[in-house]
Design a protein around this motif. Structure first.
Motif, PDB file in Angstrom:
ATOM      1  N   GLY A 173       8.980   4.716   7.325  1.00 30.18           N
ATOM      2  CA  GLY A 173       8.200   5.942   7.418  1.00 30.18           C
ATOM      3  C   GLY A 173       7.467   6.339   6.162  1.00 30.18           C
ATOM      4  N   ASP A 174       7.500   5.495   5.102  1.00 35.78           N
ATOM      5  CA  ASP A 174       6.881   5.877   3.835  1.00 35.78           C
ATOM      6  C   ASP A 174       5.645   5.050   3.499  1.00 35.78           C
ATOM      7  OD1 ASP A 174       8.116   3.466   3.332  1.00 35.78           O
ATOM      8  OD2 ASP A 174       8.902   4.050   1.376  1.00 35.78           O
ATOM      9  N   GLY A 186       9.136  -4.544  -5.012  1.00 41.80           N
ATOM     10  CA  GLY A 186      10.133  -5.477  -4.507  1.00 41.80           C
ATOM     11  C   GLY A 186      11.083  -5.974  -5.570  1.00 41.80           C
ATOM     12  N   ARG A 187      11.470  -5.096  -6.496  1.00 41.50           N
ATOM     13  CA  ARG A 187      12.296  -5.527  -7.619  1.00 41.50           C
ATOM     14  C   ARG A 187      13.700  -5.934  -7.196  1.00 41.50           C
ATOM     15  NH1 ARG A 187      11.074  -0.209 -10.883  1.00 41.50           N
ATOM     16  NH2 ARG A 187      10.527   0.425  -8.769  1.00 41.50           N
ATOM     17  N   VAL A 188      14.299  -5.229  -6.241  1.00 42.58           N
ATOM     18  CA  VAL A 188      15.639  -5.607  -5.792  1.00 42.58           C
ATOM     19  C   VAL A 188      15.605  -6.981  -5.127  1.00 42.58           C
ATOM     20  CG1 VAL A 188      17.550  -4.990  -4.255  1.00 42.58           C
ATOM     21  CG2 VAL A 188      16.376  -3.203  -5.569  1.00 42.58           C
ATOM     22  N   ASN A 220       7.373   4.676  -5.175  1.00 44.56           N
ATOM     23  CA  ASN A 220       8.285   3.844  -5.951  1.00 44.56           C
ATOM     24  C   ASN A 220       9.626   4.537  -6.118  1.00 44.56           C
ATOM     25  OD1 ASN A 220       6.377   1.809  -6.405  1.00 44.56           O
ATOM     26  ND2 ASN A 220       5.479   2.957  -8.090  1.00 44.56           N
ATOM     27  N   ARG A 221      10.685   3.750  -6.071  1.00 37.16           N
ATOM     28  CA  ARG A 221      12.035   4.263  -6.256  1.00 37.16           C
ATOM     29  C   ARG A 221      12.382   4.309  -7.735  1.00 37.16           C
ATOM     30  NH1 ARG A 221      13.777   6.071  -1.144  1.00 37.16           N
ATOM     31  NH2 ARG A 221      12.836   4.688   0.409  1.00 37.16           N
ATOM     32  N   HIS A 275       1.785   3.190 -11.090  1.00 38.84           N
ATOM     33  CA  HIS A 275       2.151   3.727 -12.392  1.00 38.84           C
ATOM     34  C   HIS A 275       1.033   4.630 -12.875  1.00 38.84           C
ATOM     35  CE1 HIS A 275      -0.400   0.876 -14.838  1.00 38.84           C
ATOM     36  NE2 HIS A 275      -0.328   0.223 -13.715  1.00 38.84           N
ATOM     37  N   SER A 276       1.148   5.141 -14.085  1.00 36.14           N
ATOM     38  CA  SER A 276       0.260   6.196 -14.563  1.00 36.14           C
ATOM     39  C   SER A 276      -1.205   5.780 -14.603  1.00 36.14           C
ATOM     40  CB  SER A 276       0.701   6.659 -15.955  1.00 36.14           C
ATOM     41  OG  SER A 276       0.690   5.577 -16.868  1.00 36.14           O
ATOM     42  N   ARG A 277      -1.493   4.503 -14.718  1.00 36.99           N
ATOM     43  CA  ARG A 277      -2.877   4.039 -14.783  1.00 36.99           C
ATOM     44  C   ARG A 277      -3.361   3.446 -13.469  1.00 36.99           C
ATOM     45  NH1 ARG A 277      -3.113   1.126 -20.788  1.00 36.99           N
ATOM     46  NH2 ARG A 277      -2.411   2.958 -21.975  1.00 36.99           N
ATOM     47  N   GLY A 278      -2.654   3.698 -12.398  1.00 34.62           N
ATOM     48  CA  GLY A 278      -3.060   3.186 -11.104  1.00 34.62           C
ATOM     49  C   GLY A 278      -2.098   2.140 -10.587  1.00 34.62           C
TER      50      GLY A 278
END
Length: 326
Positions: free
Chosen positions: A119-120, A165-167, A241-242, A155-158
């Motif tokens: 849903g996100d 998918g880091r996990v 992002n988590r 992130h802050s610059r786009g």
């Protein structure tokens, strides 16, 4: 295992014709918890493009864990039938978690083809449905279709084109490489977008939290031929992002599920019972404070093993939030 690009299944009208000819019904099931920023757009797009313009989807179900930000109201207004997870088969108890919602969705969904969508998704497009349901409609031998995509990191610059998918890449892929190398062919083993035949899903156990997707891949691989599975390239998926804390808790739940299956499959032996307590720390600049969270990650049994349940039409209809559309 077949690998597709979503463009092969872009003709929703053709898919709808195939669905009708084969006598299938398609249910979209969306687990939610505080997804007010995105859920309305997702539901509205599915209804407009895949129900009104082309009759591919037969129902949109939102299974909610108790949102407090208006998620349920927005989903119903956009055209979904909304259920509170705890109200579905209350005699079976309830857990709070994504896997619980997916499991409960099978209790109320009418379709024989089930498509799960998170849903996100901020860049939702009909391809998230057509690209997953399409292989099931084209090939009766395909039973489970997994999504893969680029996951840009906000992130802050786009957006950076990679980094999400880091996990998957730091935890899951190394473990699969060591113990289940046949599963490394899945590019996004934890993706929350997949479609499957009801009969297959009802034969699977469902961890109640974030371990549900990897459990499905391991269990399907153990019990079925590789030809049953497929994956579809959906290009990109944008989502919130988590935090590191959220990712750590997600990884902790997933690791428990994998370790249980490693022991079940005689790939390792655990010398002790796994702890359910996730431990981390917080540093405020002057003091280090331990933080703990209980994350037991219990598992729901396959629905086909639960013998004494009513048919879906007899349960929970009166307790759903409802839909703004007929």
């Amino acid at each position: 295992m077949n690998v597709f690009h979503h463009s092969r299944f872009a003709n929703a009208a053709d898919l709808a014709t195939r669905k009708r000819s084969a006598g299938h019904t398609v249910s979209i099931c969306i687990p939610t918890l505080d997804e007010a920023a995105t859920i309305g757009g997702i539901v509205a797009t599915i209804r407009r493009e895949l129900m009104d313009a082309a009759p591919l989807v037969d129902e949109i179900l939102v299974i909610d864990s108790g949102s407090t930000d208006g998620t349920r109201e927005l989903a119903a207004r956009a055209g979904a039938t909304v259920h509170i997870s705890a109200d579905i088969s209350p005699e079976l108890g309830t857990f709070r978690g994504k896997g619980e919602n997916l499991w409960k969705a099978l209790r109320v969904a009418r379709g024989d083809l089930i498509c799960y969508i998170d849903g996100d998704i901020a860049n939702f497009h009909p391809r998230f449905v057509t690209g997953l349901v399409g292989p099931l409609l084209h090939d009766p031998g395909t039973g489970y279709v997994k999504a893969f995509y680029e996951r840009p990191l906000d992130h802050s610059r786009g957006f950076r084109p990679t980094g999400g998918g880091r996990v998957s890449e730091i935890l899951v892929r190394p473990l699969l490489s060591l113990f289940y190398p046949e599963l490394t062919r899945f590019l996004q083993p934890l993706s929350g977008e997949y479609a499957a035949r009801r009969e297959l899903l009802e034969s699977l156990a469902f961890p109640t939290g974030y371990g549900v997707e990897i459990a499905h891949l391991i269990d399907i691989s153990r019990d079925h031929a590789p030809s049953l599975t497929a994956q579809t390239d959906l290009d990109q998926r944008h989502h919130r992002n988590r935090t590191d804390t959220e990712l750590g808790r997600m990884a902790f739940a997933i690791l428990q599920v994998i370790l249980r299956r490693l022991q079940r499959d005689h790939k390792l032996t655990l010398a002790d019972t796994l702890s359910h307590l996730h431990r981390t720390w917080q540093f405020d600049g002057t003091q280090i404070t331990e933080q703990t969270a209980a994350i037991p990650e219990p598992e729901r049994p396959p629905w086909k093993s639960i013998k004494t349940i009513e048919t879906p039409t007899e349960q929970t209809e009166s307790r759903s939030i409802g839909s703004a559309h007929p």
